[in-house]
Structures are given as structure tokens and as C-alpha cells.
Design a protein around this motif. Structure first.
Motif, mmCIF file in Angstrom:
data_model
loop_
_atom_site.group_PDB
_atom_site.id
_atom_site.type_symbol
_atom_site.label_atom_id
_atom_site.label_comp_id
_atom_site.label_asym_id
_atom_site.label_seq_id
_atom_site.Cartn_x
_atom_site.Cartn_y
_atom_site.Cartn_z
ATOM 1 N N VAL A 141 1.093 -1.023 0.188
ATOM 2 C CA VAL A 141 0.099 -0.028 0.008
ATOM 3 C C VAL A 141 0.889 1.298 -0.152
ATOM 4 C CG1 VAL A 141 -1.896 1.169 1.205
ATOM 5 C CG2 VAL A 141 -1.660 -1.373 1.407
ATOM 6 N N GLU A 142 0.896 1.916 -0.984
ATOM 7 C CA GLU A 142 1.640 3.079 -0.805
ATOM 8 C C GLU A 142 0.960 4.201 -1.865
ATOM 9 O OE1 GLU A 142 3.900 5.178 -0.022
ATOM 10 O OE2 GLU A 142 5.546 3.702 0.199
ATOM 11 N N THR A 143 1.751 5.277 -1.595
ATOM 12 C CA THR A 143 1.207 6.695 -2.424
ATOM 13 C C THR A 143 1.244 6.423 -3.865
ATOM 14 O OG1 THR A 143 3.420 7.417 -1.954
ATOM 15 C CG2 THR A 143 1.583 8.551 -0.647
ATOM 16 N N PRO A 144 0.181 7.091 -4.718
ATOM 17 C CA PRO A 144 0.203 6.543 -6.002
ATOM 18 C C PRO A 144 1.622 7.077 -7.083
ATOM 19 C CG PRO A 144 -1.500 7.977 -5.456
ATOM 20 C CD PRO A 144 -0.807 7.753 -4.316
ATOM 21 N N THR A 202 1.967 13.148 -2.779
ATOM 22 C CA THR A 202 2.081 11.429 -3.153
ATOM 23 C C THR A 202 3.201 11.189 -4.120
ATOM 24 O OG1 THR A 202 0.537 11.189 -5.250
ATOM 25 C CG2 THR A 202 -0.419 11.452 -3.164
ATOM 26 N N VAL A 240 4.873 7.194 1.920
ATOM 27 C CA VAL A 240 4.139 7.300 3.285
ATOM 28 C C VAL A 240 4.824 7.756 4.510
ATOM 29 C CG1 VAL A 240 2.545 6.583 4.845
ATOM 30 C CG2 VAL A 240 2.102 6.176 2.525
ATOM 31 N N TYR A 248 -0.712 2.636 9.297
ATOM 32 C CA TYR A 248 0.197 2.034 8.051
ATOM 33 C C TYR A 248 0.975 1.001 7.980
ATOM 34 C CZ TYR A 248 2.733 2.602 3.875
ATOM 35 O OH TYR A 248 3.496 2.433 2.607
ATOM 36 N N LEU A 307 -1.789 -1.881 7.844
ATOM 37 C CA LEU A 307 -2.995 -1.773 6.911
ATOM 38 C C LEU A 307 -3.084 -2.849 5.791
ATOM 39 C CD1 LEU A 307 -5.101 -0.173 5.898
ATOM 40 C CD2 LEU A 307 -3.512 1.036 4.330
ATOM 41 N N ALA A 359 -7.395 0.660 11.110
ATOM 42 C CA ALA A 359 -7.025 0.068 9.892
ATOM 43 C C ALA A 359 -8.347 -0.958 9.274
ATOM 44 C CB ALA A 359 -5.769 -0.638 9.961
ATOM 45 N N VAL A 360 -8.859 -1.412 10.429
ATOM 46 C CA VAL A 360 -10.145 -2.300 10.021
ATOM 47 C C VAL A 360 -11.292 -1.570 9.608
ATOM 48 C CG1 VAL A 360 -11.865 -3.793 11.333
ATOM 49 C CG2 VAL A 360 -9.470 -4.068 12.029
ATOM 50 N N PHE A 413 -11.117 1.335 7.933
ATOM 51 C CA PHE A 413 -10.622 1.654 6.656
ATOM 52 C C PHE A 413 -10.822 0.720 5.469
ATOM 53 C CE2 PHE A 413 -7.394 1.879 3.291
ATOM 54 C CZ PHE A 413 -7.533 3.477 2.880
ATOM 55 N N VAL A 414 -10.576 -0.492 5.931
ATOM 56 C CA VAL A 414 -10.514 -1.678 5.005
ATOM 57 C C VAL A 414 -12.063 -2.010 4.774
ATOM 58 C CG1 VAL A 414 -9.870 -4.175 4.925
ATOM 59 C CG2 VAL A 414 -8.205 -2.663 5.433
ATOM 60 N N VAL A 470 -7.346 9.494 10.870
ATOM 61 C CA VAL A 470 -6.248 8.678 10.131
ATOM 62 C C VAL A 470 -6.691 8.178 9.023
ATOM 63 C CG1 VAL A 470 -4.700 6.855 10.485
ATOM 64 C CG2 VAL A 470 -4.794 8.553 12.225
ATOM 65 N N PHE A 498 -5.598 8.772 4.840
ATOM 66 C CA PHE A 498 -5.005 7.695 4.135
ATOM 67 C C PHE A 498 -6.119 7.717 3.138
ATOM 68 C CE2 PHE A 498 -1.942 6.782 7.023
ATOM 69 C CZ PHE A 498 -0.903 6.388 6.462
ATOM 70 N N LEU A 510 -4.870 10.346 0.738
ATOM 71 C CA LEU A 510 -3.546 10.361 0.330
ATOM 72 C C LEU A 510 -3.409 9.168 -0.787
ATOM 73 C CD1 LEU A 510 -1.062 10.633 3.261
ATOM 74 C CD2 LEU A 510 -1.278 12.056 1.238
ATOM 75 N N LEU A 511 -3.982 7.895 -0.626
ATOM 76 C CA LEU A 511 -3.998 6.846 -1.299
ATOM 77 C C LEU A 511 -4.789 6.988 -2.639
ATOM 78 C CD1 LEU A 511 -3.472 4.148 1.172
ATOM 79 C CD2 LEU A 511 -1.655 5.052 -0.034
ATOM 80 N N GLN A 527 -6.928 9.547 -3.028
ATOM 81 C CA GLN A 527 -7.621 11.064 -3.520
ATOM 82 C C GLN A 527 -9.330 10.970 -3.169
ATOM 83 O OE1 GLN A 527 -5.381 13.736 -4.068
ATOM 84 N NE2 GLN A 527 -3.961 12.097 -3.771
#
Lengths: 240, 214, 198
Positions: free
Chosen positions: A10-13, A115, A119, A143, A146, C44-45, C47-48, C83, C87, C90-91, C93
Motif C-alpha cells: 500500500v503506497e502513495t500513487p 503523493t 508514506v 500504516y 494496513l 485500519a479495520v 478503513f478496510v 487517520v 489515508f 493520500l492513497l 484522493q
């Protein structure tokens, strides 16, 4: 469910992509906040368009990732689509267009300034920018685990599927999803206990030692100067 | 009659060829072992049969070619899969609910599901575990439950990935008795030589992505 | 449902950040020691889980799960959802940074309300009270969040009336599904013998 291939991180695009990825993340975060807030406060299209060339200039450093960027701009955000469409057809078309461009410019800034760093680098930079440590610790653990949590869910889905589960509109389906969540909560609860034990047994006192330090380089300073001057002129000519 | 057969099965994962043209077939009621070194592709083979891994080649269930997700959805109600790690497989709150999951998903009536669960609890001698949360089970108990929760599905074929790991003498014996007794076809991936000697079924060896009979 | 960048007026974005900062302050004060990794993992749970496409009719929806998160986390729901939303921005948008304050408040504050309402029912712990807790957590979490989102959209101007109405209506199926899911989650945790106050 978004099924990613196993082992994927899982990482920034745009992590590591183009010139901007080589800049100090502290600098990028601060500049992003200045630019994003300015555009967010824009009241007309002209005020947005004045920042479009800058956004496109940033984009040009990562043109190789055009597909990724377009996907994130156009399809990622259902809410934006919803607002723009309802404004175009049921509200004020001008508002719809204004919002579309505001959002696009801000998201471009976010993609290319934030991004392009990993992270970890972003979290590290936030630490230097005085974000409360406890919040960063939560972010860090979030993170760190995740991917594990997501994998856990994929395994439960696989297990259910292999016993004939097919998601549909039914109580049984919702119950199954609830079981997935219960299972995730339970496993994460125990995982967090183990994480905690491992931490205190290594003398963890609530902050992370940082091994690598950021250093402002010439490139960072030039980039900041350029961006701030652009911003200053734009605000002076179009906002004030 | 062949229930499950595979022709020239090829699988690539992260650029690595894991299965390099596997041929295999299983008759109704037939029971076989697959053995071989770690990393040879045994688990990937089972996962591919379940439709969890993209593949090239042919997979046939009762003569029907399986390609799409829908095809495999049909197979999954009738071919059971026991994971290598029971912790990954069990997700219901209690043993009873874990066993009830498959028949409930099939749309079987509650009373009947109860009967099936009762029968299976008795069959595996785990009635005392009925209301126990699955995470509180011992390693061996988890393994038995992970087999039992597939058995309640009444599958025509069961694929099992190292099902005897970590079982004590008594549970091992119970599982072996089940293997002998069941009418389902079985594909058992294992390193357990005692198990293979005891049951004496046909053995395949998976080596470097290729399957051959031993 | 998270509001995108560029939609809301400045005063609304700033108010969101002020309220969320207050929530974060209270939330972070309640988190210490083992609760730090616990909050993170549960975050995280959520989020997922919120990425699951849950089918309803011919389409599918994503869940908010803020009522459930609030019921389990109390005030720690603020940092947890902050949080998670950070994410998402960030991940993928989804949402964004300037609206992060508003979005966190929209989700987390109803979670805190759900916490105070639902807590006594969870303590009681009978099947009936757990189901009631699940239903209430969903209703409070989803509809309060929907009300905030709609009110914020209305505040932009009169042309947003229809947008706000539709945004509110879109939450109804989500609330319906979450009532079922929350109840089963509470029952699950109860049967597993996990403390419902985590």
C-alpha cells in the motif's frame, strides 16, 4: 471488494515519480497547504485558472504516470461527479464548473506534491512540522498494519467463497460481512496487544527515533522560491 | 467418471512460473495424495482449482470447462477447500456458526442446517466445542473444525492442504477415519509419510511446477 | 460519503478543522499505552471494511461504519477516523486535505453521539439490547453524518438544495444495511467474549 494481488504494497500513487519526488517532503507539504488553501478559497473561475499552469507544470514532471493521474482525477471521486452533475442539471452550472476546476487543481497539487513522497517520508516530515506525536504514532501503526488487515479480509472472503458464498442482497450476505468485520476486529484487537507487548519489551517510550534526517538542498530552495513567487503574484493580481 | 480434471495448467505469479503445464484428473470417489518439496506449487495448484488464481489451460468440473468467476462460483458450492492455515479459514464467532455457514449460504432451511451441524459435531467428536469462539480453540481443534466446516457443505470433492499438521495422536486417528469413511473425492496435499503409508492411495509428486505420479 | 476538495466555502472548511482539532484533542487525551496500537489497528479495520462493495439491489454501496466505530472507540473515534480519512485522501484522493477537518467531524462526531447512546445497551449485553444497539448506532451514525453533509452543501447557496437532498437520500440504503451489519458485529463480539469496550 478491491482485490489487489498478494504482496502488493500500500503506497502513495506517485511515490518516487519524477523531479518533485526528489524534493524535501517538508517543503512540499508546506507549499501544498499554501496552494491548496488558496485555491479552496477561490471565489471565481479566474482565481482557479491562474493556478492551472502551475499545476500543469508540476504534472509535466510526472507525465509518464498520466494514466494513473487521470484515473485518480476523473474516476476516484464519486462525490465530485455527483456534485458537478447535480449542479449542471439541477442547480447552477457555473458552480458545477467552478467546483470541478477547483477540485481538479487541488487534487493535482495533492498528487504531485504529496503523493510523490512515500508514506513514511510524509509521516516523518509531519513529525518535523510539529504534528502531535501521539497522532503520528497512531498513523504509523495504522500504516504498518494496513496491509495485514486487508490481507486478513481477503482470506476470510476466500474462505467464504470457497464454501459457496456469493454476495447478493440478503440478510445472509450482510451477516457474512458482519462476520468478516467481527473477525477483523477480533484479530486486530489481539494483534494490537502483541504489538504493544513487543513495544514495551523493547523499551518503547512513545516516540520513534528517526535515523535519516532531511536536509534542505539547493533544489528545495529554488523550487520554494519559484512557487512562492508564482503564488504571490497570482494572489496579488487575482485575489486582492 | 471424472469429477475434476486439468489439462496443461499454467500459472504465473509475480512474473514467476509456478505451475508449468499440469495434467491431472480425479474420478468420483477417488482419493489421492500430492506431495513434494516446499514452494513446488502445491498450494497454488489447489487455489487455482478453486478459481482464486489466474491461469492458462483447462480446468473441467464434471466435463464443464471453467473460465469465468461465475463458472467457479458454481464449483465452489460443490468442491470444498481446507486451508493450510486454519486461522485464515475460520471467521465465524463460534464453532457452531462456522459449521452452519456453508449450508446456510446454500439456502438450506434452518431446521435442516441444525441437523447437519449436529451430525457433523458428532461425527468429529467436537460437540463440547459447539459454543466455543474459534480463536480460543487449540491448534489441533482448529484444524478439525476447519475440515468439519467444509464437510457440512456436503461437497463432492474436498481439497485439503496439509490437514494433519499439528494434530495429536487421537485427532490424527479421527481425521484418518474420516478420510477412509467419506464418500467425497479427496485431494490431500501432505508431507505426512505415516498418513500416506497408512491409507496407501495413489501419490502424485509436485516438483518445480510439474505434477507426476509417483 | 466524503466531501471532495473545492466544494465547500472557506469558512466551512475552517470551522471543520477547528471542531476536528477539538475532537482530536479530547480523543488523543483518552488514548495511552496499549490503546495507541489498538486505536490504530481498529482504524485500519474500519478503513478496510469501508472499501467493501456491499451489494444492494442492482448496485452496491460503501459503508460509513462511523456509528460502530464510535460505539467501540468512544472519543478515540476522532483520531481513528481522522487517520483513516487522511489515508483515503493520500492513497485514493477520496476527500482531501482542506476538507479533512469537515469530513472527520461529519463522521466522528456522530460516532461520539452513538457512543453515549449505545453504551448502556452494550453493557446490558442481552441479544435484544445488542440488536437495539446496532440499529441505533447505524441510525445515529449515518443519519447524523448525512444531515451534516446536507447542511454543509446547503450552506454554499440556494443552487445546492437538490444536491443536498439527493446526498441525504443516498444515505438511506447505507443506514439500512448498517443496522443489520452493526447488530451482527455486536453479537459476534459478544459471542467471542471480546470486551465490547475496546
Amino acid at each position: 471488494m478491491d482485490t489487489a494481488t498478494e504482496g502488493e504494497k500500500v503506497e502513495t500513487p506517485l511515490n518516487g515519480e519524477g523531479l518533485l519526488s526528489r524534493l524535501d517532503p517538508r517543503v512540499k507539504i508546506v507549499l501544498f497547504l499554501v496552494l491548496a488553501w488558496t485555491v479552496a478559497l477561490a471565489g471565481n473561475l479566474l482565481q482557479v485558472f491562474v493556478f492551472l499552469p502551475l499545476a500543469l507544470l508540476f504534472y509535466s514532471t510526472a507525465y509518464r504516470k498520466t494514466t494513473t493521474i487521470l484515473k485518480l482525477l476523473l474516476f476516484a471521486d464519486f462525490f465530485l461527479l455527483f456534485v458537478v452533475l447535480t449542479q449542471l442539471f439541477l442547480g447552477s452550472p457555473y458552480e458545477g464548473i467552478l467546483i470541478f476546476f477547483k477540485s481538479t487543481v487541488i487534487v493535482l497539487f495533492s498528487l504531485l506534491l504529496l503523493t510523490t513522497s512515500s508514506v513514511f517520508d510524509l509521516l516523518h516530515a509531519l513529525h518535523h512540522l510539529k504534528v502531535p506525536n501521539k497522532l503520528l504514532q497512531i498513523t504509523f501503526f495504522f500504516y504498518r498494519y494496513l496491509f495485514t488487515v486487508r490481507e486478513q479480509l481477503q482470506l476470510a472472503e476466500k474462505s467464504a467463497k470457497s464454501r459457496g458464498f456469493i454476495p447478493k442482497t440478503s440478510i445472509q450476505t450482510y451477516k457474512t460481512y458482519a462476520y468478516f468485520m467481527g473477525n477483523l476486529l477480533l484479530k486486530s484487537y489481539f494483534k494490537s496487544e502483541n504489538v504493544y507487548k513487543a513495544l514495551i519489551s523493547r523499551g518503547f517510550k512513545g516516540y520513534f527515533p528517526v535515523f535519516r534526517h532531511f536536509e534542505l538542498r539547493k533544489l528545495d530552495i529554488l523550487f520554494s522560491l519559484f512557487t512562492i513567487i508564482y503564488w504571490g503574484v497570482a494572489v496579488w493580481k487575482f485575489y486582492l | 467418471m471424472e469429477v475434476l480434471s486439468v489439462e496443461d495448467l499454467r500459472v504465473k505469479l509475480e512474473g514467476r512460473e509456478v505451475l508449468k503445464g499440469v495434467n491431472f484428473s480425479l474420478k468420483k470417489g477417488e482419493k489421492v495424495f500430492i506431495t513434494g518439496p516446499n514452494g513446488a506449487g502445491k498450494t497454488t495448484f489447489l487455489e487455482t482449482l478453486m478459481g482464486f488464481v489466474p491461469f492458462e489451460g483447462e480446468i473441467l468440473f464434471k466435463g464443464k470447462h471453467l473460465k469465468s468467476e461465475d463458472d467457479f462460483a458454481l464449483l465452489r458450492g460443490r468442491v470444498g477447500y481446507v486451508f493450510q492455515n486454519p486461522d485464515d479459514q475460520l471467521f465465524a464467532p463460534t464453532v457452531e456458526e462456522e459449521l452452519a455457514f456453508a449450508p446456510l449460504v446454500k439456502g438450506i432451511k434452518r431446521e435442516q442446517v441444525k441437523e447437519i451441524v449436529e451430525r457433523t459435531l458428532r461425527e468429529f467428536e467436537i460437540k463440547h466445542l459447539r459454543n466455543k469462539p474459534t480463536y480460543k480453540l487449540s491448534g489441533g481443534e482448529k484444524r478439525i473444525v476447519s475440515v468439519a466446516c467444509v464437510v457440512t457443505m456436503d461437497p463432492e470433492v474436498i481439497l485439503l492442504d496439509e490437514p494433519t499438521t499439528g494434530l495429536d495422536r487421537n485427532k490424527w486417528e479421527k481425521l484418518v477415519e474420516f478420510f477412509e469413511r467419506t464418500g467425497s473425492s479427496l485431494v490431500v496435499v501432505t508431507h505426512d509419510t505415516k498418513l500416506m503409508e497408512r491409507l496407501g492411495w495413489k501419490r502424485y509428486v509436485m516438483e518445480d511446477g510439474k505434477l507426476c505420479s509417483a | 460519503m466524503h466531501i471532495s476538495e473545492g466544494v465547500l466555502p472557506g469558512w466551512c472548511l475552517i470551522t471543520g478543522w477547528v471542531l476536528t482539532s477539538a475532537g482530536l484533542y479530547v480523543g488523543l487525551r483518552s488514548i495511552n499505552g496499549r490503546k495507541i496500537p489498538r486505536t490504530a489497528l481498529l482504524s485500519a479495520v474500519f478503513f478496510v471494511a469501508s472499501l467493501i462493495h456491499v451489494p444492494i439491489g442492482v448496485t452496491s454501496v460503501h459503508l460509513l461504519l462511523n456509528g460502530l466505530a464510535g460505539a467501540l472507540l468512544g472519543w478515540a473515534v476522532f483520531p481513528a477516523l481522522f487517520v483513516a480519512l487522511l489515508f483515503q485522501a493520500l492513497l485514493f484522493q477520496f476527500g482531501g486535505i482542506t476538507v479533512l477537518g469537515v469530513n472527520t467531524f461529519n463522521m466522528a462526531f456522530p460516532g461520539v453521539v452513538a457512543y453515549y447512546v449505545v453504551r448502556p445497551l452494550l453493557r446490558k449485553g442481552t441479544t435484544g439490547s445488542l440488536i437495539a444497539a446496532g440499529v441505533l448506532a447505524a441510525l445515529i451514525g449515518v443519519f447524523l453524518a448525512a444531515t451534516f453533509v446536507s447542511a454543509e452543501l446547503m450552506s454554499i447557496g440556494s443552487s445546492f438544495t437538490k444536491t443536498a437532498e439527493l446526498a441525504f437520500l443516498a444515505h438511506i440504503p447505507v443506514a439500512a444495511i448498517e443496522m443489520v451489519i452493526n447488530s451482527f458485529v455486536f453479537l459476534y463480539l459478544k459471542k467471542s467474549g471480546i470486551p465490547l469496550e475496546v
